[in-house]
Motif scaffolding. Structure first.
Motif, short mmCIF file in Angstrom:
data_model
loop_
_atom_site.label_atom_id
_atom_site.label_comp_id
_atom_site.label_asym_id
_atom_site.label_seq_id
_atom_site.Cartn_x
_atom_site.Cartn_y
_atom_site.Cartn_z
N LEU A 93 0.86 -0.97 -0.18
CA LEU A 93 -0.02 0.04 0.15
C LEU A 93 0.88 1.24 0.02
O LEU A 93 0.58 2.43 -0.43
N VAL A 94 2.18 1.31 0.45
CA VAL A 94 2.69 2.21 0.53
C VAL A 94 4.41 2.19 0.15
O VAL A 94 4.99 3.43 0.09
N GLY A 95 4.59 0.98 -0.41
CA GLY A 95 5.89 0.73 -0.70
C GLY A 95 6.33 1.08 -2.13
O GLY A 95 5.35 1.76 -2.72
N PRO A 96 7.19 0.83 -2.73
CA PRO A 96 7.68 0.89 -3.94
C PRO A 96 6.75 0.62 -5.03
O PRO A 96 6.13 -0.51 -5.00
N GLY A 97 6.28 1.30 -5.86
CA GLY A 97 5.28 0.95 -7.01
C GLY A 97 3.68 1.25 -6.46
O GLY A 97 2.88 1.05 -7.42
N ALA A 98 3.58 1.52 -5.21
CA ALA A 98 1.98 1.54 -4.76
C ALA A 98 1.72 3.10 -5.12
O ALA A 98 2.38 3.96 -5.26
N ARG A 99 0.37 3.17 -5.70
CA ARG A 99 -0.05 4.35 -5.98
C ARG A 99 -0.89 5.01 -4.67
O ARG A 99 -2.04 4.61 -4.52
N SER A 100 -0.22 5.66 -3.99
CA SER A 100 -0.77 6.14 -2.64
C SER A 100 -0.74 7.80 -2.60
O SER A 100 0.26 8.31 -3.29
N SER A 101 -1.89 8.61 -2.02
CA SER A 101 -1.83 9.74 -2.13
C SER A 101 -1.23 10.47 -0.86
O SER A 101 -1.00 11.56 -0.54
N LEU A 102 -0.90 9.44 0.14
CA LEU A 102 -0.40 9.68 1.35
C LEU A 102 1.03 10.28 1.34
O LEU A 102 1.82 9.96 0.74
N VAL A 103 1.21 11.45 2.27
CA VAL A 103 2.54 12.05 2.14
C VAL A 103 3.54 11.02 3.07
O VAL A 103 4.66 10.98 2.81
N PHE A 104 2.87 10.58 4.18
CA PHE A 104 3.65 9.49 4.88
C PHE A 104 2.65 8.64 5.58
O PHE A 104 1.43 8.75 5.87
N ALA A 105 3.39 7.22 5.73
CA ALA A 105 2.87 6.21 6.52
C ALA A 105 4.04 5.82 7.49
O ALA A 105 4.98 5.71 7.33
N GLU A 106 3.58 6.20 8.70
CA GLU A 106 4.62 5.97 9.99
C GLU A 106 4.33 5.09 10.91
O GLU A 106 3.13 4.70 11.33
N LEU A 107 5.27 4.46 11.40
CA LEU A 107 5.48 3.25 12.63
C LEU A 107 6.11 3.73 13.67
O LEU A 107 7.30 4.11 13.57
N ARG A 108 5.58 4.29 14.81
CA ARG A 108 6.18 4.85 15.90
C ARG A 108 6.37 3.50 16.88
O ARG A 108 5.40 2.75 17.34
N GLN A 109 7.72 3.51 17.35
CA GLN A 109 8.05 2.33 18.21
C GLN A 109 7.32 2.57 19.58
O GLN A 109 7.55 3.71 20.28
N LEU A 110 6.76 1.45 20.11
CA LEU A 110 6.31 1.58 21.52
C LEU A 110 6.99 0.34 22.22
O LEU A 110 8.03 0.31 22.19
N GLY A 111 6.37 -0.02 23.33
CA GLY A 111 7.00 -0.81 24.32
C GLY A 111 7.52 -0.26 25.46
O GLY A 111 7.49 1.12 25.56
N GLY A 112 8.65 -0.95 26.08
CA GLY A 112 9.24 -0.32 27.26
C GLY A 112 8.29 0.24 28.26
O GLY A 112 7.24 -0.21 28.63
#
Length: 462
Positions: free
Chosen positions: A343-362
């Motif tokens: 959905l957001v990698g190379p070749g994907a047709r996405s209108s999104l400026v970013f897709a973010e994964l924020r590290q949780l845990g701890g």
């Protein structure tokens, strides 16, 4: 006109009484005062109030209630979309943007912060003392909204949610009283405010615990989006054993060709890692060695003064028309990674400026005995997906693409949601465990039984 003058009903009554603090639709300055940071949120309140002091706040709340109006507190207006989609025709939008005083007590390691202050003001004031706060990833985010909703910053896996660094809250309640809530005074209200947001009153000031963090090992690594599969796989595997002193995010970015951006960003498709490690340079270099071995195009990681870390994420500092969606995620196995990249990698047709994964845990996963209503977050990652809504067509595309990611990643959802990342309308009970939700509703019933206050994410009275 004095404060003893009887009021008629409605917003005109407020305007009569507070002609220099209240604006009605059509007044000069109304549109500017009504405009939140999130320009995609089209707010339509009955009036906008911009008080200059806590006493002004109290007087306006009393008068609004007398005039039959509700109150929607708002600072900067980040994430304002859920509020804007409510019927505000009987509500006063009360902007706290003038309450910006910041005072640092270096001996006690405490900051007293007006509810209209932004993180840059606090961090800059604390830095000369070798101190910092559990700030967000953008310098212009409001301290109050961020902290009351939880707050995940670059030190979160070590020190937890920003909400639990709040030592005291000063606010105006539904009956117009100025009240202090802390561990000793009004402890139930204090508990509810730390995670329950603006459902219980108009916050006018916070006292925050500061931390002895003069600097950290921080920076960004950047690769072309064609490297996304390898970088994602290595980062996910690396996060499984990363110590709590380290907090990072990974973003898949499609950056518009805006003229003010530097060449290394403008119009490019990228993978960007950023974050911070609490420790000396040797410790930090050791932690990021595995990711550095992926040969990033740009690598700025190194010792960095704490005052500079608010700008690490390179978030826009001017109001923007942002459209987003989010969810919390558990373990990201190979299938989860493939799904996301489709959905957001190379070749994907996405209108999104970013897709973010924020590290949780701890520390974010542990609820302390003194924690507030939120206390901890489920899952290993917070996913946040954002596009631009400059035109109706762009907004529709961004909303659809962000929702598609949330739907596709649902098999790996951790359950619940993080309301500070929720720009969409959702059931706010999903932000809390059942026991906390029931307690929040009881506190709302005690302090605002008539539901005078309108928040981004509404907690109804029990």
């Amino acid at each position: 006109m004095t404060l003893d003058t009887p009021l008629a009903a409605g917003p005109g009554a407020l305007k009569q009484r507070f002609s220099d603090l209240v604006l009605l639709p059509g007044d000069a300055g109304f549109d500017e005062a009504n405009s939140p940071w999130d320009l995609s949120a089209l707010q339509q309140p009955a009036a906008v109030a911009v008080p200059r002091t806590p006493d002004d706040v109290a007087a306006i709340v009393r008068a609004a209630v007398e005039a039959g109006l509700r109150i929607a507190p708002q600072g900067t207006g980040h994430g304002a979309t859920p509020l804007a989609r409510r019927d505000l025709t009987d509500a006063v939008l009360l902007r706290t943007t003038a309450l910006t005083d910041v005072a640092i007590n270096p001996e006690r390691r405490v900051a007293r912060v007006g509810s209209g202050a932004m993180w840059d003001q606090v961090v800059s004031a604390a830095a000369p003392h070798g101190l910092t706060a559990l700030h967000g990833s953008s310098p212009d985010v409001g301290v109050a909204g961020y902290s009351l909703g939880g707050g995940i910053g670059w030190y979160a896996r070590k020190h937890g949610l920003a909400a639990d660094s709040i030592l005291a809250v000063e606010l105006v309640t539904a009956d117009g009283r100025e009240v202090r809530a802390d561990a000793e005074s009004n402890p139930d209200l204090f508990w509810a405010l730390r995670g329950g947001g603006g459902n219980f009153g108009v916050v006018t000031a916070l006292e925050l615990r500061l931390f002895e963090i003069p600097d950290a090992y921080a920076g960004i690594m950047l690769w072309p989006l064609t490297r996304a599969e390898n970088v994602l796989r290595e980062w996910v595997d690396w996060t499984r054993a990363a110590p709590e002193e380290v907090t990072t995010s990974l973003r898949f970015m499609r950056i518009p060709p805006l003229p003010f951006l530097p060449d290394f960003l403008r119009g490019r498709e990228l993978v960007v890692l950023d974050g911070a490690a609490l420790g000396d340079d040797a410790f930090g270099a050791e932690q990021f060695a595995r990711l550095r071995a992926l040969d990033p195009e740009i690598d700025t990681f190194g010792g960095m003064p704490a005052a500079a870390i608010t700008r690490l994420h390179m978030d826009p500092e001017e109001p923007s028309a942002a459209i987003g969606n989010s969810l919390t995620l558990g373990e990201l196995d190979a299938e989860a990674q493939r799904t996301l990249l489709s959905l957001v990698g190379p070749g994907a047709r996405s209108s999104l400026v970013f897709a973010e994964l924020r590290q949780l845990g701890g520390a974010l996963a542990r609820r302390s005995e003194s924690a507030g209503a939120l206390g901890s977050l489920r899952g290993q990652y917070a996913g946040f997906f954002m596009g631009m809504g400059v035109t109706p067509e762009m907004a529709a595309a961004a909303e659809a693409d962000a929702a598609a990611i949330v739907l596709a990643m649902a098999p790996w959802a951790a359950g619940g949601c993080y309301l500070n990342f929720a720009d969409e309308e959702l059931d706010p009970r999903n932000g809390f465990d059942e026991q906390s939700w029931d307690r929040l509703r009881r506190v709302r019933a005690e302090w605002d039984p008539r539901e005078v206050f309108v928040a981004n994410h509404l907690i109804p009275a029990a």
